[in-house]
Design a protein around this motif. Structure first.
Motif, PDB file in Angstrom:
ATOM      1  N   HIS A 119      43.428  44.406  41.046  1.00 53.87           N
ATOM      2  CA  HIS A 119      43.546  43.644  42.140  1.00 53.87           C
ATOM      3  C   HIS A 119      42.468  42.516  42.019  1.00 53.87           C
ATOM      4  N   GLU A 120      41.099  43.135  41.731  1.00 52.94           N
ATOM      5  CA  GLU A 120      39.881  42.265  41.832  1.00 52.94           C
ATOM      6  C   GLU A 120      39.739  41.248  40.815  1.00 52.94           C
ATOM      7  N   GLU A 161      47.523  39.993  48.209  1.00 54.31           N
ATOM      8  CA  GLU A 161      47.166  40.151  49.851  1.00 54.31           C
ATOM      9  C   GLU A 161      45.798  41.340  49.409  1.00 54.31           C
ATOM     10  N   ALA A 162      45.103  41.448  50.518  1.00 58.69           N
ATOM     11  CA  ALA A 162      44.212  42.474  50.436  1.00 58.69           C
ATOM     12  C   ALA A 162      44.680  43.777  50.694  1.00 58.69           C
TER      13      ALA A 162
END
Length: 216
Positions: free
Chosen positions: A99-100, A183-184
């Protein structure tokens, strides 16, 4: 050029390449386009990366070095806990890592599907190591009685498929499943689903109620 300027120039080239390789493909992107988007001289790409091919090699190697570091750091914890807890934490950390680095994840996973000298080298080095660690964790879990006895290569394939799917097919995730990998909240949401899979497929003694326990 100072060390700071060198780092800044290289990072601008890397960011531009990731964007263009993702949007236009590796073969559809020219060195001049990368230089233009990065606002640097074309010669910098040759100087730092030995051209477009060297730049792709750098991106793939950089990604998998970080990816393997996550796996190795988790694997070292096997002496302090059980295979199930180590595998669960490893999966969570890999989700966060992807994700990062989501744009780079998408690029690398797509490129790995292309047969080339570079990708064969990646398979021989990074992905063979990944297989070793995952195979060891699954086999130890089976030996401990935490995992059901099964064909370990299938377990590895299923786990990797679940981990990589959001970045291999982001449009399918968003348009069909209505899950937004950018999305976070995505990692926490997706990890809950992955844990249910881990429990249902692997856990030998897990009850139906325990499988649906909320993830902390």
């Amino acid at each position: 050029m100072t060390q700071e300027n060198t780092r800044d120039t290289k990072q601008k080239i890397v960011n531009a390449a990731i964007y263009l390789f993702n949007s236009k493909g590796f073969t559809g992107t020219s060195v001049r386009e990368i230089a233009s988007r990065a606002n640097v001289n074309v010669a910098h790409i040759s100087y730092y990366f030995k051209g477009k091919g060297g730049l792709l090699e750098y991106l793939v190697s950089y990604y998998y070095e970080g990816y393997l570091k996550v796996i190795e750091e988790n694997y070292t914890q096997i002496k302090f806990g059980h295979a199930y807890s180590v595998l669960s934490k490893l999966a969570l950390d890999l989700l966060y890592y992807q994700h990062e680095n989501r744009q780079l994840s998408r690029l690398v996973y797509r490129e790995v599907t292309v047969d080339s000298v570079l990708i064969r080298e990646v398979m021989t080095t990074y992905l063979t190591k990944e297989k070793y660690y995952l195979k060891s964790l699954f086999e130890q879990g089976i030996e401990e009685g935490q995992f059901r006895k099964g064909f370990v290569p299938h377990m590895i394939i299923q786990l990797r498929s679940l981990l990589h799917m959001p970045y291999l097919q982001p449009q399918y995730m968003s348009e069909v499943l209505h899950i937004q990998p950018h999305e976070a909240y995505f990692v926490h949401q997706y990890y809950k689903e992955l844990k249910i899979w881990l429990n249902s497929l692997l856990a030998e003694q897990t009850t139906k109620e325990n499988r649906l326990v909320a993830i902390p």
